[in-house]
Every structure is written in structure tokens, then in C-alpha cells.
Design a protein around this motif. Structure first.
Motif, PDB file in Angstrom:
ATOM      1  N   CYS A   1       0.835  -1.212   0.000  1.00  0.00           N
ATOM      2  CA  CYS A   1       0.000   0.000   0.000  1.00  0.00           C
ATOM      3  C   CYS A   1       0.865   1.256   0.000  1.00  0.00           C
ATOM      4  CB  CYS A   1      -0.920   0.009   1.226  1.00  0.00           C
ATOM      5  SG  CYS A   1      -2.461  -0.847   0.979  1.00  0.00           S
ATOM      6  N   LEU A   2       1.919   1.244   0.810  1.00  0.00           N
ATOM      7  CA  LEU A   2       2.802   2.399   0.857  1.00  0.00           C
ATOM      8  C   LEU A   2       3.498   2.626  -0.479  1.00  0.00           C
ATOM      9  CD1 LEU A   2       4.537   2.269   4.344  1.00  0.00           C
ATOM     10  CD2 LEU A   2       3.087   4.079   3.458  1.00  0.00           C
ATOM     11  N   LEU A   3       3.889   1.544  -1.131  1.00  0.00           N
ATOM     12  CA  LEU A   3       4.525   1.693  -2.436  1.00  0.00           C
ATOM     13  C   LEU A   3       3.542   2.276  -3.454  1.00  0.00           C
ATOM     14  CD1 LEU A   3       6.651  -1.586  -2.629  1.00  0.00           C
ATOM     15  CD2 LEU A   3       7.411   0.731  -2.080  1.00  0.00           C
ATOM     16  N   ASN A   4       2.264   1.874  -3.347  1.00  0.00           N
ATOM     17  CA  ASN A   4       1.239   2.469  -4.218  1.00  0.00           C
ATOM     18  C   ASN A   4       1.098   3.957  -3.951  1.00  0.00           C
ATOM     19  OD1 ASN A   4       0.435   0.231  -5.734  1.00  0.00           O
ATOM     20  ND2 ASN A   4      -0.954  -0.486  -4.149  1.00  0.00           N
ATOM     21  N   SER A   5       1.137   4.332  -2.679  1.00  0.00           N
ATOM     22  CA  SER A   5       1.001   5.757  -2.352  1.00  0.00           C
ATOM     23  C   SER A   5       2.193   6.536  -2.901  1.00  0.00           C
ATOM     24  CB  SER A   5       0.868   5.951  -0.841  1.00  0.00           C
ATOM     25  OG  SER A   5       2.085   5.716  -0.177  1.00  0.00           O
ATOM     26  N   LEU A   6       3.381   5.950  -2.824  1.00  0.00           N
ATOM     27  CA  LEU A   6       4.567   6.615  -3.365  1.00  0.00           C
ATOM     28  C   LEU A   6       4.470   6.781  -4.874  1.00  0.00           C
ATOM     29  CD1 LEU A   6       7.403   4.896  -1.315  1.00  0.00           C
ATOM     30  CD2 LEU A   6       6.843   7.328  -1.306  1.00  0.00           C
ATOM     31  N   ALA A   7       3.946   5.757  -5.546  1.00  0.00           N
ATOM     32  CA  ALA A   7       3.819   5.838  -7.001  1.00  0.00           C
ATOM     33  C   ALA A   7       2.832   6.912  -7.411  1.00  0.00           C
ATOM     34  CB  ALA A   7       3.379   4.488  -7.551  1.00  0.00           C
ATOM     35  N   LEU A   8       1.783   7.115  -6.596  1.00  0.00           N
ATOM     36  CA  LEU A   8       0.747   8.097  -6.924  1.00  0.00           C
ATOM     37  C   LEU A   8       1.108   9.498  -6.452  1.00  0.00           C
ATOM     38  CD1 LEU A   8      -2.392   5.957  -5.998  1.00  0.00           C
ATOM     39  CD2 LEU A   8      -1.695   6.639  -8.300  1.00  0.00           C
ATOM     40  N   ASP A   9       2.071   9.597  -5.538  1.00  0.00           N
ATOM     41  CA  ASP A   9       2.446  10.893  -4.958  1.00  0.00           C
ATOM     42  C   ASP A   9       3.393  11.625  -5.913  1.00  0.00           C
ATOM     43  OD1 ASP A   9       2.781  12.967  -3.134  1.00  0.00           O
ATOM     44  OD2 ASP A   9       4.437  11.946  -2.115  1.00  0.00           O
ATOM     45  N   VAL A  10       2.832  12.089  -7.016  1.00  0.00           N
ATOM     46  CA  VAL A  10       3.660  12.692  -8.071  1.00  0.00           C
ATOM     47  C   VAL A  10       4.331  13.982  -7.606  1.00  0.00           C
ATOM     48  CG1 VAL A  10       2.386  11.630  -9.944  1.00  0.00           C
ATOM     49  CG2 VAL A  10       1.612  13.828  -9.046  1.00  0.00           C
ATOM     50  N   ASP A  11       3.722  14.684  -6.662  1.00  0.00           N
ATOM     51  CA  ASP A  11       4.311  15.925  -6.163  1.00  0.00           C
ATOM     52  C   ASP A  11       5.313  15.679  -5.037  1.00  0.00           C
ATOM     53  OD1 ASP A  11       2.824  17.472  -7.927  1.00  0.00           O
ATOM     54  OD2 ASP A  11       1.107  17.557  -6.558  1.00  0.00           O
ATOM     55  N   LYS A  12       5.474  14.411  -4.640  1.00  0.00           N
ATOM     56  CA  LYS A  12       6.426  14.033  -3.588  1.00  0.00           C
ATOM     57  C   LYS A  12       6.146  14.759  -2.284  1.00  0.00           C
ATOM     58  CE  LYS A  12       8.492  11.525  -6.670  1.00  0.00           C
ATOM     59  NZ  LYS A  12       8.211  10.074  -6.717  1.00  0.00           N
TER      60      LYS A  12
END
Length: 368
Positions: free
Chosen positions: A224-235
Motif C-alpha cells: 500500500c505504501l509503495l502504491n502511495s509513493l507511485a501516486l504521490d507525483v508531487d512528492k
């Protein structure tokens, strides 16, 4: 009220909202107040001023504003949602001081009230991914409050007896189930909602922690965290350190180190990520582990010095210090802490204060 007056009020409120979104909360509050002095029936301004107060955890003013907004406009879904989220944040701000059973019950009461408000918001705005996401976060916090006394009985956070071993092994609780339902609903409404994946990882990690075999659940949380990182385009999401912690707990140290290094790359002051990099390298028997551990120790000691200095600075501002000369603290100050006391006017009076005989003896003893 004339058209010019309405235009002025709206202009003030919009300017205030801009300041709120930029994080300039005190200026936003002042501008909202000016608008409300011209129109005391402006529910929108009360609600958004309440959100600005909530960001500063100015609790009574926050609640007063939201309550007034909802009296003026009883079906105001945004106000219900933001007031509910304010309860969750208010509880989290005070968690460090919750060290007695009454304090802990106060945490439960705050989060339960927040859930009630968010439930009403969801009824009024069934298509709001934000509302479902933050109600899911509130249920996550509620579940965390249930879990902590079981995980760390020595904290004595609750008067209730410890649950039986079979209860400790059960798969979650109603709060955890509700959290997952709400977070999945938010994801259904907005499939690219990175924050939702991050919070779902928190729930899954808590659930895993109560299982005899933690690793499968922790790895599910990791995904789940890796998915959030992939979607967090603005970092923007600070989830790297959470990923590093989860992966470390799961025993997947190589991945934990990678997540921790990402966290440090985004924010060199992220001491949590640095810590898990050191932990992971030690478990991997990396030849550079001793060097990294020593460097991490120095960073943590420096950070502690800075935090202690800033806490003392707050005491100075509030007149709660013992009046000791700042010179007497020199041996315990990091470079950043020295910069604080050198340039921050908070310390100007203590710069000039001469050492007392006791302070001179203490310094001489340290030098010896």
C-alpha cells in the motif's frame, strides 16, 4: 447591505482563504474576523476561520467557529467534515501528554466525536472522497487507541484487564474494519488518492502487529505504501520513513534501507529514515554499517541538542527559566543549537548575564 459592502466582505473572505491555504493561519484568522465584523451571519467565513484555528490547535476558538457555522447552516457538510478532522488532529497533538487513564479516555472521546461529525458529513456529501478518507483515518486512530494498551501493557494506558491471548490474535476490530471500508470507499471515488493508500497501510500494519506471524501483513502494508509513493507525483507524502519502518519490522532490510535512503534524499533532516538505514545495514552485515551508525548517532545527538535548545527557548519566551547564563550550556550545544542562541533574539538577555559562582564550578568540573 449594499452591493459594495457584499463585495468587500467576499473579497476579505477570499483573501483570508488564500492565506489559510498557504499556511498563513494567523493572517487568515484576522481577515476572516474583519469579514465577520461586517457580516456576523456568514457561515462560510466562520467554518473556514474554524479550520484556520484548527491548524494552530487553538481548540476552543476552533470549536466555537464550527459550532456557529453549523447553527447558521445546519446542512453544511464541509464544516462537519473539517470539524471532524480537527478532532482527530487535536487528539494526535495531545497524545504525548496522555499518560494517565483519564487522559487516554479523553483521547477516545475526542476521536469518537470526530467520527460522529464525519459520519454526518458523509451523509450530506456521499460523493466526497476526502470525507471518507478522513473518516477512515479517524477510525484508524480509534483502532490504534485500542491496540496500544495491548501492545505495550507497561504503559498502563487503560484500567481494563488485558485481553485473553485468543482475543489478541483476532483479526482486527470494528474500528479497523470501518477504517478499511472507508479508505476503500475513498479509493473507489478517487482511484489516485495517494493519501488513502498511505493510511490504509497504517491500518494493515496495526492489524499485522497483533498477529502471531506479522510478516505477511506488514508486506501487504508495504505494498500500500509503495502504491502511495507511485501516486504521490508531487512528492508531498512523508511515507518513505513509514515504509522503511514497516520493512524493517518485517525483516526485509534491503528494501527498508532503500526506502530510508529515499526519505533522506527528499529530506536530509529526516532522522527516522536515517535511523532505519543504520538498522538495516547492521542487519545486512554491511561493511559500512559501523560508519553509518556512528554518523546517525551524531545526527540524532545534534537533533536532540537542537530540540532541547528550542524547548528552553520557549521557556525563555514564557518567563519559565531559571535565569542561568547561556554560557553554562555551551558544552551541550550542537552547531545548529549554537546558531539558534547566537542569532535568535530570544536569548539576548541571557547572553549578557554573568555566570554565577555555581555555574563557574559546574563548568570547571566539566572541563576537568
Amino acid at each position: 447591505m449594499t452591493a459594495n459592502e457584499r463585495t468587500k466582505i467576499k473579497s476579505l473572505a477570499q483573501k483570508a482563504e488564500g492565506r489559510r491555504k498557504e499556511g498563513q493561519y494567523t493572517e487568515a484568522i484576522q481577515l476572516f474576523t474583519e469579514a465577520l465584523e461586517l457580516d456576523s451571519g456568514y457561515a462560510w467565513a466562520y467554518a473556514h476561520r474554524g479550520a484556520a484555528h484548527a491548524a494552530l490547535d487553538n481548540w476552543k476558538a476552533c470549536c466555537d467557529d464550527f459550532e456557529t457555522a453549523l447553527k447558521l447552516k445546519p446542512d453544511y457538510g464541509w464544516a462537519y467534515a473539517r470539524w471532524g478532522e480537527a478532532h482527530r488532529m487535536h487528539a494526535s497533538y495531545r497524545l504525548g501528554r496522555a499518560d494517565t487513564p483519564p487522559d487516554w479516555r479523553e483521547q477516545h472521546a475526542a476521536i469518537d466525536r470526530g467520527i460522529e461529525l464525519l459520519e454526518r458529513a458523509a451523509e450530506l456529501s456521499p460523493g466526497s472522497a476526502w470525507t471518507f478518507a478522513h473518516r477512515g483515518a479517524a477510525y484508524t486512530y480509534k483502532y490504534w487507541l485500542e491496540v496500544m494498551p495491548r501492545l505495550v501493557p507497561a504503559l498502563e494506558l487503560d484500567n481494563r484487564p488485558a485481553p485473553a491471548p485468543e482475543a489478541q490474535r483476532s483479526r482486527g476490530s470494528d474500528a479497523a474494519s470501518r477504517a478499511l471500508q472507508d479508505l476503500d470507499k475513498a479509493r473507489e471515488l478517487d482511484p489516485r488518492y495517494a493519501w488513502v493508500f498511505a493510511f490504509k497501510a497504517c491500518v494493515l500494519a496495526l492489524l499485522a502487529r497483533e498477529q502471531i506471524e506479522m510478516k505477511p501483513g506488514l508486506l501487504e502494508a508495504r505494498d500500500c505504501l509503495l502504491n502511495s509513493l507511485a501516486l504521490d507525483v508531487d512528492k508531498r507524502l512523508p511515507v518513505d520513513r513509514a515504509a522503511a519502518k514497516l520493512l524493517s519490522c518485517a525483516g526485509t532490510f534491503r528494501e527498508s534501507v532503500a526506502a530510508g535512503l529515499n526519505g533522506v534524499a527528499k529530506d536530509p533532516s529526516d532522522v527516522f529514515s536515517r535511523y532505519f538505514v543504520a538498522v538495516g545495514l547492521k542487519h545486512l552485515n554491511d561493511p559500512l554499517a559501523p560508519v553509518v551508525i556512528e554518523h546517525t548517532r551524531k545526527v540524532l545527538e545534534s537533533t536532540k541538542s537542537e530540540i532541547d535548545t528550542m524547548l528552553h527557548g520557549l521557556d525563555v519566551l514564557e518567563g519559565r527559566v531559571d535565569g542561568r547564563s547561556i554560557v553554562s550550556k555551551r558544552n551541550n550545544l550542537s552547531v545548529e543549537a549554537i546558531a539558534l542562541v547566537a542569532f535568535d533574539p530570544t536569548w539576548s538577555e541571557l547572553h549578557m548575564k554573568p555566570l554565577s559562582p555555581l555555574e563557574i564550578r559546574e563548568l570547571q568540573a566539566k572541563d576537568d
